[in-house]
Design a protein around this motif. Sequence first.
Motif, PDB file in Angstrom:
ATOM      1  N   ALA A 218     -39.251 -21.621   0.640  1.00  0.00           N
ATOM      2  CA  ALA A 218     -39.588 -22.962   1.141  1.00  0.00           C
ATOM      3  C   ALA A 218     -38.327 -23.801   1.324  1.00  0.00           C
ATOM      4  O   ALA A 218     -38.256 -24.657   2.219  1.00  0.00           O
ATOM      5  CB  ALA A 218     -40.553 -23.651   0.176  1.00  0.00           C
ATOM      6  N   ALA A 219     -37.316 -23.549   0.494  1.00  0.00           N
ATOM      7  CA  ALA A 219     -36.072 -24.329   0.566  1.00  0.00           C
ATOM      8  C   ALA A 219     -35.355 -24.150   1.903  1.00  0.00           C
ATOM      9  O   ALA A 219     -34.537 -24.988   2.289  1.00  0.00           O
ATOM     10  CB  ALA A 219     -35.144 -23.936  -0.574  1.00  0.00           C
ATOM     11  N   GLU A 221     -36.594 -24.575   4.667  1.00  0.00           N
ATOM     12  CA  GLU A 221     -37.099 -25.600   5.588  1.00  0.00           C
ATOM     13  C   GLU A 221     -37.113 -26.995   4.976  1.00  0.00           C
ATOM     14  O   GLU A 221     -37.022 -27.988   5.688  1.00  0.00           O
ATOM     15  CB  GLU A 221     -38.552 -25.268   6.022  1.00  0.00           C
ATOM     16  CG  GLU A 221     -38.788 -23.822   6.452  1.00  0.00           C
ATOM     17  CD  GLU A 221     -37.983 -23.444   7.697  1.00  0.00           C
ATOM     18  OE1 GLU A 221     -37.549 -24.355   8.430  1.00  0.00           O
ATOM     19  OE2 GLU A 221     -37.771 -22.235   7.902  1.00  0.00           O
ATOM     20  N   ASN A 222     -37.278 -27.091   3.646  1.00  0.00           N
ATOM     21  CA  ASN A 222     -37.498 -28.390   2.997  1.00  0.00           C
ATOM     22  C   ASN A 222     -36.228 -29.217   2.848  1.00  0.00           C
ATOM     23  O   ASN A 222     -35.133 -28.653   2.734  1.00  0.00           O
ATOM     24  CB  ASN A 222     -38.040 -28.171   1.574  1.00  0.00           C
ATOM     25  CG  ASN A 222     -39.527 -27.885   1.568  1.00  0.00           C
ATOM     26  OD1 ASN A 222     -40.202 -28.075   2.577  1.00  0.00           O
ATOM     27  ND2 ASN A 222     -40.034 -27.421   0.447  1.00  0.00           N
ATOM     28  N   ASP A 223     -36.397 -30.558   2.781  1.00  0.00           N
ATOM     29  CA  ASP A 223     -35.282 -31.389   2.330  1.00  0.00           C
ATOM     30  C   ASP A 223     -35.345 -31.462   0.797  1.00  0.00           C
ATOM     31  O   ASP A 223     -36.277 -30.925   0.183  1.00  0.00           O
ATOM     32  CB  ASP A 223     -35.297 -32.772   2.983  1.00  0.00           C
ATOM     33  CG  ASP A 223     -36.569 -33.558   2.669  1.00  0.00           C
ATOM     34  OD1 ASP A 223     -37.269 -33.204   1.693  1.00  0.00           O
ATOM     35  OD2 ASP A 223     -36.871 -34.522   3.388  1.00  0.00           O
ATOM     36  N   ALA A 226     -38.610 -32.957  -0.804  1.00  0.00           N
ATOM     37  CA  ALA A 226     -39.769 -32.050  -0.744  1.00  0.00           C
ATOM     38  C   ALA A 226     -39.587 -30.886  -1.721  1.00  0.00           C
ATOM     39  O   ALA A 226     -40.543 -30.435  -2.362  1.00  0.00           O
ATOM     40  CB  ALA A 226     -39.931 -31.522   0.679  1.00  0.00           C
ATOM     41  N   GLN A 227     -38.349 -30.441  -1.857  1.00  0.00           N
ATOM     42  CA  GLN A 227     -38.108 -29.301  -2.736  1.00  0.00           C
ATOM     43  C   GLN A 227     -38.291 -29.710  -4.210  1.00  0.00           C
ATOM     44  O   GLN A 227     -38.819 -28.937  -5.011  1.00  0.00           O
ATOM     45  CB  GLN A 227     -36.694 -28.764  -2.481  1.00  0.00           C
ATOM     46  CG  GLN A 227     -36.456 -27.371  -3.015  1.00  0.00           C
ATOM     47  CD  GLN A 227     -37.316 -26.281  -2.350  1.00  0.00           C
ATOM     48  OE1 GLN A 227     -37.902 -26.490  -1.289  1.00  0.00           O
ATOM     49  NE2 GLN A 227     -37.400 -25.134  -2.990  1.00  0.00           N
ATOM     50  N   LEU A 230     -41.890 -29.714  -4.823  1.00  0.00           N
ATOM     51  CA  LEU A 230     -42.411 -28.342  -4.908  1.00  0.00           C
ATOM     52  C   LEU A 230     -42.070 -27.724  -6.263  1.00  0.00           C
ATOM     53  O   LEU A 230     -42.918 -27.079  -6.901  1.00  0.00           O
ATOM     54  CB  LEU A 230     -41.814 -27.498  -3.771  1.00  0.00           C
ATOM     55  CG  LEU A 230     -42.250 -26.035  -3.756  1.00  0.00           C
ATOM     56  CD1 LEU A 230     -43.741 -25.906  -3.422  1.00  0.00           C
ATOM     57  CD2 LEU A 230     -41.439 -25.239  -2.734  1.00  0.00           C
TER      58      LEU A 230
END
Length: 234
Positions: A218-219, A221-223, A226-227, A230
């Motif tokens: 996921a990292a 794509e995430n900023d 968001a990370q 998560l």
Amino acid sequence: MDAPLVLTDAKPGYRVLTLNRPQRLNAFTEAMHDALDAAISDAERDRACGALLITGAGRAFSSGQDLAERIGPDGAVIVPGEALERYYNPLVRKLRDLPFPVVAAVNGAAAGAGCNIALACDIVLAARPATFTQAFARIGLIPDSGGTWRLPRLVGRARARGLALTAEPLSAETAESWGLIWKCVEDNDLLPQAHALCARFAAAPTHALALTKQALDAAEENDLAAQLDLERRL
Ligand code: T3D
């Protein structure tokens, strides 16, 4: 009786899958895709399985798509548009989604999709004589099986373009120094080290490793905000 296209060996806590078409450098046929898919699904269903080791029989890991399967009756090369969506893309997604670590033990040449399937695994160990080749440009294709997504993330824009546009083989040693793979090891150490890693993963808390894979993917794509959310949630 024909030899199995993928050999499966169940070890305590993990499984070993060996691509088994050594006379064709373990090139992928549709039948080998089906065999690999079935073997991975079996491992996924096995609640005792906490890691997967993928390697190749003979002197190569995999030379990618079996080009003989793509020669039409008139000798012209046919690339069926659906081949990626039917075989390669599901394989890459499946490797990423497995709820345990996947270790690729790259024993020799990894070319074309064979290279990008190895790179889709969580940990790539390679024997010193192994090579990584984005062979696609030589035969008029673009890198597939996630190559155009993964290469720049692993080695940066300049090296990704060099590898993809020249189709030059990269040595295992350079692959390690560029961060394309985890480690280059001596030939004789490859399988012992890959087994040791899988045994270690098998003894670890599997669910935490699965969530770690999920967070790291996921990292991509995430900023940071968001990370952080998560990480808290997982
Ligand atoms: O259509 C779709 O599904 C789209 C998806 C495409 C995905 C792809 O993977 S496209 C890329 C396909 N792969 C390649 O283009 C690589 C082709 N192979 C090579 O470049 C070289 O074989 C290697 C660099 C991997 C190794 O070279 P070397 O010199 O060590 O071995 P070799 O002599 O070239 O190969 C040994 C034998 O395996 C040889 O057969 P022979 O002469 O002993 O009867 C060779 O033809 C065969 N072989 C190697 N790779 C393939 C293959 N046969 C069929 N398909 C192969 N990919």
